[in-house]
Motif scaffolding. Structure first.
Motif, PDB file in Angstrom:
ATOM      1  N   ALA A 152       0.794  -1.323   0.107  1.00 48.26           N
ATOM      2  CA  ALA A 152      -0.020   0.188   0.004  1.00 48.26           C
ATOM      3  C   ALA A 152       0.808   1.364   0.036  1.00 48.26           C
ATOM      4  CB  ALA A 152      -0.885  -0.040   1.051  1.00 48.26           C
ATOM      5  N   GLN A 153       1.992   1.269   0.598  1.00 48.71           N
ATOM      6  CA  GLN A 153       2.913   2.236   0.813  1.00 48.71           C
ATOM      7  C   GLN A 153       3.524   2.683  -0.632  1.00 48.71           C
ATOM      8  OE1 GLN A 153       6.067   1.818   3.701  1.00 48.71           O
ATOM      9  NE2 GLN A 153       4.531   1.014   5.152  1.00 48.71           N
ATOM     10  N   LEU A 154       3.772   1.519  -1.209  1.00 46.97           N
ATOM     11  CA  LEU A 154       4.350   1.572  -2.843  1.00 46.97           C
ATOM     12  C   LEU A 154       3.437   2.525  -3.629  1.00 46.97           C
ATOM     13  CD1 LEU A 154       6.134   0.798  -5.100  1.00 46.97           C
ATOM     14  CD2 LEU A 154       4.923  -1.292  -5.447  1.00 46.97           C
ATOM     15  N   ALA A 155       1.955   2.067  -3.447  1.00 47.31           N
ATOM     16  CA  ALA A 155       0.997   2.709  -4.353  1.00 47.31           C
ATOM     17  C   ALA A 155       0.831   4.152  -4.061  1.00 47.31           C
ATOM     18  CB  ALA A 155      -0.436   1.993  -4.082  1.00 47.31           C
ATOM     19  N   GLU A 156       0.872   4.385  -2.529  1.00 48.96           N
ATOM     20  CA  GLU A 156       0.915   5.718  -1.921  1.00 48.96           C
ATOM     21  C   GLU A 156       1.932   6.601  -2.680  1.00 48.96           C
ATOM     22  OE1 GLU A 156       0.316   5.382   2.026  1.00 48.96           O
ATOM     23  OE2 GLU A 156      -1.783   4.353   2.007  1.00 48.96           O
ATOM     24  N   SER A 157       3.004   6.151  -2.486  1.00 49.36           N
ATOM     25  CA  SER A 157       4.366   6.726  -2.953  1.00 49.36           C
ATOM     26  C   SER A 157       4.359   7.047  -4.447  1.00 49.36           C
ATOM     27  CB  SER A 157       5.653   6.140  -2.696  1.00 49.36           C
ATOM     28  OG  SER A 157       5.751   5.012  -3.396  1.00 49.36           O
ATOM     29  N   ARG A 158       3.789   6.444  -5.257  1.00 44.99           N
ATOM     30  CA  ARG A 158       3.833   6.550  -6.858  1.00 44.99           C
ATOM     31  C   ARG A 158       2.835   7.505  -7.167  1.00 44.99           C
ATOM     32  NH1 ARG A 158       7.711   5.689  -8.856  1.00 44.99           N
ATOM     33  NH2 ARG A 158       6.827   5.309 -10.763  1.00 44.99           N
ATOM     34  N   THR A 159       1.919   7.902  -6.294  1.00 46.61           N
ATOM     35  CA  THR A 159       0.761   8.840  -6.691  1.00 46.61           C
ATOM     36  C   THR A 159       0.052   8.583  -7.922  1.00 46.61           C
ATOM     37  OG1 THR A 159       2.386  10.387  -7.437  1.00 46.61           O
ATOM     38  CG2 THR A 159       1.794  10.769  -5.199  1.00 46.61           C
ATOM     39  N   GLY A 160      -0.286   7.319  -8.123  1.00 47.74           N
ATOM     40  CA  GLY A 160      -1.002   7.215  -9.450  1.00 47.74           C
ATOM     41  C   GLY A 160      -0.159   6.533 -10.430  1.00 47.74           C
ATOM     42  N   ALA A 161       1.050   6.441 -10.482  1.00 44.10           N
ATOM     43  CA  ALA A 161       2.052   5.917 -11.258  1.00 44.10           C
ATOM     44  C   ALA A 161       2.137   4.558 -10.942  1.00 44.10           C
ATOM     45  CB  ALA A 161       3.423   6.660 -11.382  1.00 44.10           C
ATOM     46  N   THR A 162       2.312   3.584 -11.917  1.00 41.27           N
ATOM     47  CA  THR A 162       2.420   2.186 -11.744  1.00 41.27           C
ATOM     48  C   THR A 162       3.940   1.591 -11.883  1.00 41.27           C
ATOM     49  OG1 THR A 162       1.837   1.814 -13.996  1.00 41.27           O
ATOM     50  CG2 THR A 162       0.090   1.785 -12.454  1.00 41.27           C
ATOM     51  N   VAL A 163       4.122   0.590 -11.552  1.00 45.77           N
ATOM     52  CA  VAL A 163       5.494  -0.439 -11.821  1.00 45.77           C
ATOM     53  C   VAL A 163       5.234  -1.090 -13.113  1.00 45.77           C
ATOM     54  CG1 VAL A 163       7.208  -1.948 -10.818  1.00 45.77           C
ATOM     55  CG2 VAL A 163       5.841  -0.208  -9.323  1.00 45.77           C
ATOM     56  N   ASP A 164       6.245  -0.917 -13.887  1.00 48.45           N
ATOM     57  CA  ASP A 164       6.075  -1.941 -15.173  1.00 48.45           C
ATOM     58  C   ASP A 164       6.511  -3.329 -15.143  1.00 48.45           C
ATOM     59  OD1 ASP A 164       5.464   0.580 -16.796  1.00 48.45           O
ATOM     60  OD2 ASP A 164       7.273   1.151 -16.446  1.00 48.45           O
ATOM     61  N   VAL A 165       7.567  -3.627 -14.244  1.00 46.36           N
ATOM     62  CA  VAL A 165       8.210  -5.054 -14.124  1.00 46.36           C
ATOM     63  C   VAL A 165       8.329  -4.982 -12.590  1.00 46.36           C
ATOM     64  CG1 VAL A 165       9.926  -6.459 -14.269  1.00 46.36           C
ATOM     65  CG2 VAL A 165       9.221  -4.956 -16.354  1.00 46.36           C
ATOM     66  N   VAL A 166       7.915  -6.391 -11.915  1.00 44.98           N
ATOM     67  CA  VAL A 166       8.412  -6.676 -10.849  1.00 44.98           C
ATOM     68  C   VAL A 166       8.933  -7.861 -10.845  1.00 44.98           C
ATOM     69  CG1 VAL A 166       7.065  -7.464  -8.599  1.00 44.98           C
ATOM     70  CG2 VAL A 166       5.822  -5.704  -9.977  1.00 44.98           C
ATOM     71  N   PHE A 167      10.120  -7.727 -10.129  1.00 46.67           N
ATOM     72  CA  PHE A 167      11.137  -8.972  -9.897  1.00 46.67           C
ATOM     73  C   PHE A 167      10.801  -9.593  -8.441  1.00 46.67           C
ATOM     74  CE2 PHE A 167      13.465  -6.446 -12.716  1.00 46.67           C
ATOM     75  CZ  PHE A 167      13.778  -7.381 -13.854  1.00 46.67           C
ATOM     76  N   ASP A 168       9.956 -10.474  -8.380  1.00 50.19           N
ATOM     77  CA  ASP A 168       9.261 -11.248  -7.374  1.00 50.19           C
ATOM     78  C   ASP A 168      10.063 -12.270  -6.584  1.00 50.19           C
ATOM     79  OD1 ASP A 168       7.420 -11.702  -5.140  1.00 50.19           O
ATOM     80  OD2 ASP A 168       6.292 -13.367  -6.340  1.00 50.19           O
ATOM     81  N   SER A 169      10.542 -12.056  -5.285  1.00 46.82           N
ATOM     82  CA  SER A 169      11.433 -13.052  -4.857  1.00 46.82           C
ATOM     83  C   SER A 169      10.830 -13.353  -3.384  1.00 46.82           C
ATOM     84  CB  SER A 169      12.810 -12.595  -4.480  1.00 46.82           C
ATOM     85  OG  SER A 169      12.809 -11.291  -3.802  1.00 46.82           O
ATOM     86  N   ILE A 170       9.665 -12.616  -2.951  1.00 42.11           N
ATOM     87  CA  ILE A 170       8.930 -12.912  -1.743  1.00 42.11           C
ATOM     88  C   ILE A 170       7.770 -13.736  -1.960  1.00 42.11           C
ATOM     89  CG2 ILE A 170       7.587 -11.771  -0.053  1.00 42.11           C
ATOM     90  CD1 ILE A 170       9.319  -9.096  -0.374  1.00 42.11           C
ATOM     91  N   GLY A 171       7.033 -13.763  -2.865  1.00 43.31           N
ATOM     92  CA  GLY A 171       6.136 -14.585  -3.195  1.00 43.31           C
ATOM     93  C   GLY A 171       4.742 -14.450  -2.128  1.00 43.31           C
ATOM     94  N   GLY A 172       4.088 -15.568  -1.985  1.00 39.61           N
ATOM     95  CA  GLY A 172       3.012 -15.522  -0.897  1.00 39.61           C
ATOM     96  C   GLY A 172       2.017 -14.522  -1.351  1.00 39.61           C
TER      97      GLY A 172
END
Length: 323
Positions: free
Chosen positions: A199-219
């Motif tokens: 949620a903090q990621l979404a708030e910090s981006r102020t509407g902008a999105t992430v194009d690529v996620v390198f996911d090592s956490i999963g779940g």
């Protein structure tokens, strides 16, 4: 010779120093005198029983080693004797003074690269390069790298902009690792020890999105990130599950958003990673990829090395040295 034997399933205490016979190469094999042995996070999962064991203990432990070829088996070029190489044991036998491995796994070590540095980047660098190749970055993407301060994440953070990322957002656990991620090249950092970090990621981006996620956490974290990923062109590369479970994402989650999930695992993926090892070592030798080493320990401190990895506090690789 001295070797570390996994005596059963459990904590680091199951790794015990023993005298065992020196290995002899079969057809297609070679033997190296080990100089540096990387301690890998998946190895801790094998010891604990979280990952299935292909053989029953007791067994000499370890996946990879770096050293000098001392002997070759039938059908292997004798010119390899005396060369410095990195090898993959296919699962067992690397925590030892002498290591037998398939000759096809041997990768020459550049002259400018020390054995500990080669061991430190062998896995993390080759996985990172394969992930970046798979992501097909074009120079405009914002990427999210999870667990960016150590291991594969650290290599990704170093290499992402050289391979087409425009901006790097990194997650890490705690102040020291957040600082490490920034040092490695992250533009923004988020502490993933806070459960609300998506949620903090979404708030910090102020509407902008992430194009690529390198996911090592999963779940469930992967699901929580879906709305932060760019619709129609966003992609998630799932290559680890530090949470203890793979990314819990279904086709029903992906289809309405038009994003893709690529599973980075299995034999075909590992073959690509193996093909990236020479490039990882070459980039380390030229300084493009800086090896991150937290500790170099004697071989008989393998259990201590696993305790350190389990604590998730080291800011770099842990290397064992037989001498």
């Amino acid at each position: 010779m001295k070797a570390i034997v996994m005596t059963g399933v459990g904590g680091p205490e199951v790794l015990v120093t023993r005298e065992v016979p020196e290995p002899r190469p079969g057809a297609g094999d070679l033997v190296i005198r080990a100089e540096a042995i990387p301690v890998l996070f998946p190895e801790t999962k094998l010891c604990s029983g979280e990952y299935p064991l292909p053989v029953e203990p007791p067994v000499p432990f370890g996946f990879q080693a770096v050293g000098t070829v001392t002997e070759v088996g039938a059908d292997v070029d004798t010119a390899l004797i005396g060369q410095r190489v990195a090898v993959d044991t296919m699962g067992f036998g690397a925590y030892a003074e002498y290591v037998c491995a398939p000759a096809t796994s041997a990768v020459p070590i550049p002259d400018a690269l020390s054995a500990p540095d080669a061991a430190a980047v062998l896995m993390s660098g080759s996985v990172a390069l394969t992930l970046l190749e798979t992501a097909r970055l074009t120079g405009v993407e914002t990427v999210l790298i999870e667990a960016a301060a150590t291991g594969v994440g650290a290599a990704l953070t170093q290499l992402a902009k050289r391979n087409g990322a425009a901006r790097v957002i990194a997650t890490a656990g705690g102040p020291a690792k957040l600082a490490q991620a920034r040092k490695l090249g992250a533009d923004e950092t988020i502490d993933h020890t806070d459960p609300s970090w998506p949620a903090q990621l979404a708030e910090s981006r102020t509407g902008a999105t992430v194009d690529v996620v390198f996911d090592s956490i999963g779940g469930p974290t992967a699901t929580a990130l879906l709305d932060a990923v760019t619709p129609l062109q966003g992609r998630i590369l799932s290559y680890g599950f530090l949470s203890g479970a793979p990314a819990q994402i279904s086709a029903a989650d992906l289809i309405p958003r038009g994003i893709t999930l690529t599973g980075c695992s299995g034999p075909h993926w590992l073959a690509r990673v193996a093909n990236s090892r020479p490039a990882a070592l070459a980039q380390a030798a030229t300084g493009t990829l800086i090896p991150q080493i937290a500790s170099i320990l004697p071989l008989d401190q393998a259990a201590t090395a696993h305790q350190l990895l389990d604590s998730r506090t080291p800011l770099g690789a842990i290397i064992l040295t037989p001498s």
